[in-house]
Design a protein around this motif. Sequence first.
Motif, PDB file in Angstrom:
ATOM      1  N   ILE A  73       0.861  -1.185   0.000  1.00 31.66           N
ATOM      2  CA  ILE A  73       0.000   0.000   0.000  1.00 31.66           C
ATOM      3  C   ILE A  73       0.891   1.226   0.000  1.00 31.66           C
ATOM      4  O   ILE A  73       1.753   1.373   0.876  1.00 31.66           O
ATOM      5  CB  ILE A  73      -0.918   0.048   1.237  1.00 31.66           C
ATOM      6  CG1 ILE A  73      -1.862  -1.142   1.279  1.00 31.66           C
ATOM      7  CG2 ILE A  73      -1.719   1.348   1.252  1.00 31.66           C
ATOM      8  CD1 ILE A  73      -2.718  -1.195   2.540  1.00 31.66           C
ATOM      9  N   ASN A  74       0.703   2.100  -0.981  1.00 35.01           N
ATOM     10  CA  ASN A  74       1.397   3.375  -1.003  1.00 35.01           C
ATOM     11  C   ASN A  74       0.410   4.475  -0.630  1.00 35.01           C
ATOM     12  O   ASN A  74      -0.602   4.666  -1.316  1.00 35.01           O
ATOM     13  CB  ASN A  74       2.003   3.648  -2.379  1.00 35.01           C
ATOM     14  CG  ASN A  74       3.223   2.804  -2.650  1.00 35.01           C
ATOM     15  OD1 ASN A  74       3.918   2.387  -1.721  1.00 35.01           O
ATOM     16  ND2 ASN A  74       3.498   2.535  -3.912  1.00 35.01           N
ATOM     17  N   VAL A  75       0.704   5.181   0.448  1.00 32.32           N
ATOM     18  CA  VAL A  75      -0.168   6.264   0.891  1.00 32.32           C
ATOM     19  C   VAL A  75       0.135   7.513   0.069  1.00 32.32           C
ATOM     20  O   VAL A  75       1.211   8.103   0.194  1.00 32.32           O
ATOM     21  CB  VAL A  75       0.007   6.541   2.391  1.00 32.32           C
ATOM     22  CG1 VAL A  75      -0.851   7.737   2.813  1.00 32.32           C
ATOM     23  CG2 VAL A  75      -0.365   5.308   3.214  1.00 32.32           C
ATOM     24  N   LEU A  76      -0.808   7.880  -0.787  1.00 35.25           N
ATOM     25  CA  LEU A  76      -0.634   9.033  -1.662  1.00 35.25           C
ATOM     26  C   LEU A  76      -1.535  10.159  -1.157  1.00 35.25           C
ATOM     27  O   LEU A  76      -1.598  10.410   0.033  1.00 35.25           O
ATOM     28  CB  LEU A  76      -0.923   8.640  -3.102  1.00 35.25           C
ATOM     29  CG  LEU A  76      -0.085   7.460  -3.634  1.00 35.25           C
ATOM     30  CD1 LEU A  76      -0.398   7.191  -5.078  1.00 35.25           C
ATOM     31  CD2 LEU A  76       1.405   7.714  -3.451  1.00 35.25           C
ATOM     32  N   SER A  77      -2.236  10.847  -2.044  1.00 41.72           N
ATOM     33  CA  SER A  77      -3.006  12.007  -1.623  1.00 41.72           C
ATOM     34  C   SER A  77      -3.926  12.439  -2.745  1.00 41.72           C
ATOM     35  O   SER A  77      -3.669  12.151  -3.927  1.00 41.72           O
ATOM     36  CB  SER A  77      -2.054  13.149  -1.263  1.00 41.72           C
ATOM     37  OG  SER A  77      -2.759  14.349  -0.999  1.00 41.72           O
ATOM     38  N   ALA A  78      -4.976  13.170  -2.394  1.00 43.80           N
ATOM     39  CA  ALA A  78      -5.749  13.874  -3.420  1.00 43.80           C
ATOM     40  C   ALA A  78      -4.861  14.867  -4.154  1.00 43.80           C
ATOM     41  O   ALA A  78      -5.099  15.200  -5.317  1.00 43.80           O
ATOM     42  CB  ALA A  78      -6.926  14.599  -2.777  1.00 43.80           C
ATOM     43  N   SER A  82      -2.762   1.951  -4.386  1.00 40.27           N
ATOM     44  CA  SER A  82      -2.517   3.357  -4.086  1.00 40.27           C
ATOM     45  C   SER A  82      -3.690   3.908  -3.283  1.00 40.27           C
ATOM     46  O   SER A  82      -4.840   3.739  -3.669  1.00 40.27           O
ATOM     47  CB  SER A  82      -2.363   4.161  -5.383  1.00 40.27           C
ATOM     48  OG  SER A  82      -1.261   3.699  -6.139  1.00 40.27           O
ATOM     49  N   LEU A  83      -3.383   4.572  -2.187  1.00 43.60           N
ATOM     50  CA  LEU A  83      -4.404   5.169  -1.333  1.00 43.60           C
ATOM     51  C   LEU A  83      -4.400   6.686  -1.523  1.00 43.60           C
ATOM     52  O   LEU A  83      -3.385   7.342  -1.293  1.00 43.60           O
ATOM     53  CB  LEU A  83      -4.140   4.837   0.131  1.00 43.60           C
ATOM     54  CG  LEU A  83      -4.989   5.570   1.167  1.00 43.60           C
ATOM     55  CD1 LEU A  83      -6.461   5.224   1.006  1.00 43.60           C
ATOM     56  CD2 LEU A  83      -4.503   5.246   2.573  1.00 43.60           C
ATOM     57  N   HIS A  84      -5.536   7.222  -1.959  1.00 43.24           N
ATOM     58  CA  HIS A  84      -5.665   8.668  -2.146  1.00 43.24           C
ATOM     59  C   HIS A  84      -6.688   9.210  -1.156  1.00 43.24           C
ATOM     60  O   HIS A  84      -7.785   8.659  -1.027  1.00 43.24           O
ATOM     61  CB  HIS A  84      -6.126   8.992  -3.572  1.00 43.24           C
ATOM     62  CG  HIS A  84      -5.137   8.603  -4.619  1.00 43.24           C
ATOM     63  ND1 HIS A  84      -4.183   9.471  -5.103  1.00 43.24           N
ATOM     64  CD2 HIS A  84      -4.948   7.432  -5.278  1.00 43.24           C
ATOM     65  CE1 HIS A  84      -3.451   8.854  -6.025  1.00 43.24           C
ATOM     66  NE2 HIS A  84      -3.900   7.613  -6.135  1.00 43.24           N
ATOM     67  N   VAL A  85      -6.338  10.298  -0.507  1.00 39.40           N
ATOM     68  CA  VAL A  85      -7.247  10.904   0.466  1.00 39.40           C
ATOM     69  C   VAL A  85      -6.878  12.373   0.607  1.00 39.40           C
ATOM     70  O   VAL A  85      -5.724  12.763   0.400  1.00 39.40           O
ATOM     71  CB  VAL A  85      -7.140  10.171   1.838  1.00 39.40           C
ATOM     72  CG1 VAL A  85      -5.755  10.293   2.431  1.00 39.40           C
ATOM     73  CG2 VAL A  85      -8.212  10.668   2.804  1.00 39.40           C
ATOM     74  N   ALA A 109       4.014  17.791  -5.654  1.00 39.67           N
ATOM     75  CA  ALA A 109       4.894  17.215  -6.676  1.00 39.67           C
ATOM     76  C   ALA A 109       5.381  15.831  -6.252  1.00 39.67           C
ATOM     77  O   ALA A 109       5.462  14.906  -7.072  1.00 39.67           O
ATOM     78  CB  ALA A 109       6.076  18.141  -6.931  1.00 39.67           C
ATOM     79  N   THR A 110       5.685  15.674  -4.960  1.00 37.44           N
ATOM     80  CA  THR A 110       6.153  14.358  -4.506  1.00 37.44           C
ATOM     81  C   THR A 110       5.044  13.317  -4.602  1.00 37.44           C
ATOM     82  O   THR A 110       5.300  12.152  -4.931  1.00 37.44           O
ATOM     83  CB  THR A 110       6.663  14.408  -3.050  1.00 37.44           C
ATOM     84  OG1 THR A 110       5.589  14.650  -2.135  1.00 37.44           O
ATOM     85  CG2 THR A 110       7.712  15.490  -2.882  1.00 37.44           C
ATOM     86  N   LYS A 111       3.811  13.718  -4.310  1.00 38.74           N
ATOM     87  CA  LYS A 111       2.711  12.764  -4.340  1.00 38.74           C
ATOM     88  C   LYS A 111       2.311  12.424  -5.777  1.00 38.74           C
ATOM     89  O   LYS A 111       1.885  11.299  -6.053  1.00 38.74           O
ATOM     90  CB  LYS A 111       1.512  13.317  -3.564  1.00 38.74           C
ATOM     91  CG  LYS A 111       1.761  13.393  -2.054  1.00 38.74           C
ATOM     92  CD  LYS A 111       2.099  12.017  -1.468  1.00 38.74           C
ATOM     93  CE  LYS A 111       2.263  12.058   0.028  1.00 38.74           C
ATOM     94  NZ  LYS A 111       2.519  10.713   0.609  1.00 38.74           N
ATOM     95  N   SER A 112       2.443  13.376  -6.676  1.00 40.46           N
ATOM     96  CA  SER A 112       2.199  13.082  -8.086  1.00 40.46           C
ATOM     97  C   SER A 112       3.238  12.098  -8.606  1.00 40.46           C
ATOM     98  O   SER A 112       2.912  11.139  -9.315  1.00 40.46           O
ATOM     99  CB  SER A 112       2.235  14.381  -8.896  1.00 40.46           C
ATOM    100  OG  SER A 112       1.940  14.140 -10.251  1.00 40.46           O
ATOM    101  N   ALA A 113       4.485  12.320  -8.220  1.00 45.61           N
ATOM    102  CA  ALA A 113       5.548  11.394  -8.622  1.00 45.61           C
ATOM    103  C   ALA A 113       5.333  10.014  -8.004  1.00 45.61           C
ATOM    104  O   ALA A 113       5.563   8.984  -8.654  1.00 45.61           O
ATOM    105  CB  ALA A 113       6.907  11.948  -8.207  1.00 45.61           C
ATOM    106  N   ALA A 114       4.874   9.985  -6.765  1.00 50.53           N
ATOM    107  CA  ALA A 114       4.635   8.703  -6.099  1.00 50.53           C
ATOM    108  C   ALA A 114       3.469   7.948  -6.728  1.00 50.53           C
ATOM    109  O   ALA A 114       3.430   6.712  -6.685  1.00 50.53           O
ATOM    110  CB  ALA A 114       4.383   8.925  -4.605  1.00 50.53           C
ATOM    111  N   TRP A 115       2.503   8.681  -7.286  1.00 49.24           N
ATOM    112  CA  TRP A 115       1.418   8.022  -8.024  1.00 49.24           C
ATOM    113  C   TRP A 115       1.983   7.291  -9.234  1.00 49.24           C
ATOM    114  O   TRP A 115       1.658   6.123  -9.497  1.00 49.24           O
ATOM    115  CB  TRP A 115       0.372   9.059  -8.444  1.00 49.24           C
ATOM    116  CG  TRP A 115      -0.809   8.490  -9.185  1.00 49.24           C
ATOM    117  CD1 TRP A 115      -1.486   7.341  -8.909  1.00 49.24           C
ATOM    118  CD2 TRP A 115      -1.452   9.038 -10.338  1.00 49.24           C
ATOM    119  NE1 TRP A 115      -2.515   7.144  -9.810  1.00 49.24           N
ATOM    120  CE2 TRP A 115      -2.515   8.183 -10.690  1.00 49.24           C
ATOM    121  CE3 TRP A 115      -1.236  10.193 -11.086  1.00 49.24           C
ATOM    122  CZ2 TRP A 115      -3.344   8.432 -11.776  1.00 49.24           C
ATOM    123  CZ3 TRP A 115      -2.070  10.445 -12.163  1.00 49.24           C
ATOM    124  CH2 TRP A 115      -3.111   9.571 -12.503  1.00 49.24           C
TER     125      TRP A 115
END
Length: 235
Positions: free
Chosen positions: A127-132, A171-174, A146-152
């Motif tokens: 599970i990779n914790v990403l973001s909206a 991928s977890l987006h919140v 930018a880091t969360k877009s790259a992590a996606w």
Amino acid sequence: MKIKDSVVFITGANRGLGLAFAKAALAAGARKVYGAARDPKSIVLPGVTPVALDVTQPAQIEAAVRACGDVTLLVNNAGISRGSSFLGSPDALAAARAEFETNFFGPWALTQAFASVLAANGGGGVINVLSALSWTTFPSVATYSATKSAAWSLSNGLRNELAGQGTQVTSLHVGYMDTDMAAHVQGDKSSPDDVARQALAGVEAGRPEVLADEVSRQLKQTLSSATPPYAGSPA
């Protein structure tokens, strides 16, 4: 995969969403839960095995892999935000480098290191914790976004590369959660406990992505629109 009887390794497990993941994994019947943090003494939840880990330190990652060879689910949760814009912050480059080390290179390094462990234990999952904020940005969190877009993108690539060994990547987006990182933010926030439960349910359902709140769901739907939020307002 099933969470019951699994062995879960969670980074940043001493508070916030990481702590919520540890509680949810235990409640779901995980056989063992490793809680990783820079200071292992900060892992105090009963039933969780503390692990000393700074995700930016290769030697500590290697030590964690050697000590935790029974892992079947890796939760890349550790993250930082320096609250920096691209152009308005004099230390923006330094902020971005620090955030990328933790939010992007950290999950990459952990997944690379644990890949053979997961394969040996039947495939398992990540599970990779990403973001909206993987899909939009604001000046106050531009470098973090930018880091969360790259992590996606990283998550999507890892999913392709790990499929052959039977390891699933979710991928977890919140959006904003009721954690220390978002303590300064006003308005509605998701419960970390609810988000963690949704993520684990998504793993059991074999889902590549979990959109854990309405903000994430709405943003994802707008990506193909003529005026997506990430495009900003016309000048």
